[in-house]
Design an enzyme around this catalytic site. Sequence first.
Site, PDB file in Angstrom:
ATOM      1  N   GLU A 297       0.446  -1.234  -0.018  1.00  0.00           N
ATOM      2  CA  GLU A 297      -0.142   0.149  -0.223  1.00  0.00           C
ATOM      3  C   GLU A 297       0.408   0.802   0.076  1.00  0.00           C
ATOM      4  OE1 GLU A 297      -2.777  -0.516   3.076  1.00  0.00           O
ATOM      5  OE2 GLU A 297      -4.357  -1.479   2.424  1.00  0.00           O
ATOM      6  N   ASP A 371      -7.947  -8.653   4.485  1.00  0.00           N
ATOM      7  CA  ASP A 371      -8.105  -7.332   5.561  1.00  0.00           C
ATOM      8  C   ASP A 371      -9.123  -7.398   5.940  1.00  0.00           C
ATOM      9  OD1 ASP A 371      -7.274  -5.179   6.875  1.00  0.00           O
ATOM     10  OD2 ASP A 371      -7.238  -3.559   4.331  1.00  0.00           O
ATOM     11  N   GLU A 399     -12.414  -1.202  11.207  1.00  0.00           N
ATOM     12  CA  GLU A 399     -12.779  -0.517  10.848  1.00  0.00           C
ATOM     13  C   GLU A 399     -14.166  -1.159   9.386  1.00  0.00           C
ATOM     14  OE1 GLU A 399      -8.946  -0.901   8.440  1.00  0.00           O
ATOM     15  OE2 GLU A 399      -9.520  -0.064   6.282  1.00  0.00           O
TER      16      GLU A 399
HETATM   17  C1  GCV Z   1      -2.537   0.810   8.248  1.00  0.00           C
HETATM   18  C2  GCV Z   1      -5.941  -1.764   5.272  1.00  0.00           C
HETATM   19  C3  GCV Z   1      -7.058  -0.259   5.845  1.00  0.00           C
HETATM   20  C4  GCV Z   1      -5.156   0.429   5.836  1.00  0.00           C
HETATM   21  C5  GCV Z   1      -4.267   0.183   6.733  1.00  0.00           C
HETATM   22  C6  GCV Z   1      -3.839  -1.701   6.332  1.00  0.00           C
HETATM   23  C7  GCV Z   1      -2.907  -2.173   7.385  1.00  0.00           C
HETATM   24  O1  GCV Z   1      -5.871  -1.690   4.298  1.00  0.00           O
HETATM   25  O2  GCV Z   1      -7.124  -0.063   5.313  1.00  0.00           O
HETATM   26  O3  GCV Z   1      -5.636   1.482   7.166  1.00  0.00           O
HETATM   27  O4  GCV Z   1      -3.231   0.549   6.728  1.00  0.00           O
HETATM   28  O5  GCV Z   1      -4.829  -1.986   6.216  1.00  0.00           O
HETATM   29  O6  GCV Z   1      -3.222  -3.347   7.635  1.00  0.00           O
HETATM   30  O7  GCV Z   1      -1.624  -1.736   6.552  1.00  0.00           O
END
Ligand code: GCV
Length: 711
Positions: A297, A371, A399
């Site tokens: 990411e 995720d 989340e």
């Molecule tokens: C900290 C998901 C979340 C991101 C997070 C990522 C991760 O993609 O949306 O906010 O980033 O997981 O676990 O690194």
Amino acid sequence: MNTHFPCKRISEDGYELWLRYVPVAQPALAEYRAALTHIVIDGVSATLQAARDELVFALPCLLGASVPLADTAGRGALVAGTPHRSPLIAALDLEADLAGVGDEGYVITAVPGAEPNRIVIAANTDIGVLYGVFHFLRHLQTHQPLRGLRVVSAPKIRLRMLNHWDNLDGTVERGYAGFSLWDWHKLPDYLDPRYTDYARANASIGINAVSLTNVNANALVLTRPYLVKAAALADVFRPYGIRVFLTARFSAPIEIGGLDTADPLDPAVIAWWRAKADEIYAHIPDFGGFLVKANSEGQPGPHDYGRSHSDGANLLADALAPHGGVVIWRAFVYDENVAEDRARQAYSDLAPQDGRFRPNALLQVKNGPIDFQPREPYHPLFGAMPRTPLMLEVQITQEYLGHATHLVYLAPLFAETLDADTGCAGPGSLVAHVVDGSLDGHALSGMAGVSNIGSDRNWCGHPFAAANWYAFGRLAWDHRLSTEQIADEWLRVTFGNDERFVEPAKAMMILSREAVVNYMTPLGLHHIMARNHHYGPGPWVAGGRRDWTSVYYHQAGPDGIGFDRTASGSNAIGQYCSPFRELVADLDTCPEEYLLWFHRVAWDHTMKSGRTLWDELCLRYQHGVEMVREMQRTWDALSGYVDAARFEHVRTLLAIQEKEARWWRDACLLYFQTFSGRPLPKGVEPPEESLEYYLNLTHYYVPGIPERRFG
Ligand code: GCV
């Protein structure tokens, strides 16, 4: 003690969490008063002082009587300590028990012969004593008898860790309970008393490590001014057995070190990290180590230099090794430029690197391969890397599960992964045994939870969200605890012991996880939430980065729906061991909760119920809404057992949850109906708005996303 917890409360606001020391009722009270007249704790240390403080504060609140500290143990003494510091404990015959509890466990026992029974809390170390004290207080809070009391307890997992995704500007990524607890601006000079209460709460459930900052890391945290601030927090946490970790940005040597590369094999980079580790340990002598998100990411990492994840992890592991630190390397790695199914990518990259990581490196693997969805099958890396200690990462913050407005008790989700049998080393190769190190003989083991804690007065936003922090700690200590037992404990210590409250509230909690699966992502659907902030449904999300869209995951079309991960599709199923692999590969045996995760299925496919897939999907969404209504009815009937403030707070949040469950149902069904072309079956309430309406809903400033955002 530096606590803000009052003994006499004006109103309940959730601040006390589960350390709520309210007067015990009869008949337990009579027994406790007779048996607990004074406290004897021999020895001097900050941790023993914390144990003393907790007892001196809690016992009078619980017993409504003074329970002073004393130097000698008379009738009714509560004796706590280690055999090394306490002659009283050394004189007892506890060697055999203590030999089995290691350096964090404890023994609590009523010593026969003393009248009334003398209670002893014994451990090999001071932190074991503190853990035992918290266990004992929970025993009293839950009104259990002292007679015959005997507990021998030791943690199964070594690192029991909270991962905060807190940014240095005070925001919290995916945080829904206000801002960060860490007031970086005022640290190190102002130590908010909340830091101590946070440490108490963690210690009371055995959490012994915290990483303070977001894994989407800011290299500034590794500079001197921030190390001084982190050291101040570490000083507050140390008496409570908590070690501080920091997130390390892989490109830090460039960003704050003035180098022109962060290549893990470059001698200057190696020297820079060694010097940085030395500097950190000069500030924080018991620093735990680094937590790293790399090449995922948008984060920098070793791939930027053509190196592997193990090269990256070993660079940091070597820097930390002289000080006894560990590197925790995240396995949450996937790349938009790789065509492979996202669910397969971490395994494809990392499994071949098994055995290449240093002994002080752990690989932190999310519970499932995508995720933190409401339901995912366990991650296939569990079982695929026997020569590498694998840490389990779960998300406590919600989340993808309704943020802080939905009541979702997560212990069943955590337990579903822990209890999963990978089969990779024969039957009984549970994820829990991979994670606790017992399956592959690893001394290093860990479990991490992404924190749901923020600056809200009640810490986690929803009064019931604290149950998930609590459940995480309890399961990390002992993954054999049942989700019911944990809910039972938490309800009693948080609200009260009346069975007429505890039983229905517990049933509501247990139901809640399945409810959210039904109204958000039934039958194996996943990743169909709104883009970016992830608040509400967004099955129509398309365009932009493919692996951040919904259409990539549900693949709905006129012929059917679901992601084909069989051998004729992405073959993600091939990454699992037998017999799970065969079980899910066959459409007839695949558990329906994973159906659309692993298979693309025709709309008129016949389900176990005899209904078509379309009808079943609709009814699952409807059932999810009805389950929330059942939770509302349960809660409404409990008004007599809960204080007005917390009752009303939960009641209002349940109303939001019901509204949002309908939103999920209607938006998803209207959208999927454009492909299925079928009517809603009998029993499904007609949608309240048009698809157009849901498509055009826009939400600004949803909490949990920093300005700089993605996916
Ligand atoms: C900290 C998901 C979340 C991101 C997070 C990522 C991760 O993609 O949306 O906010 O980033 O997981 O676990 O690194």
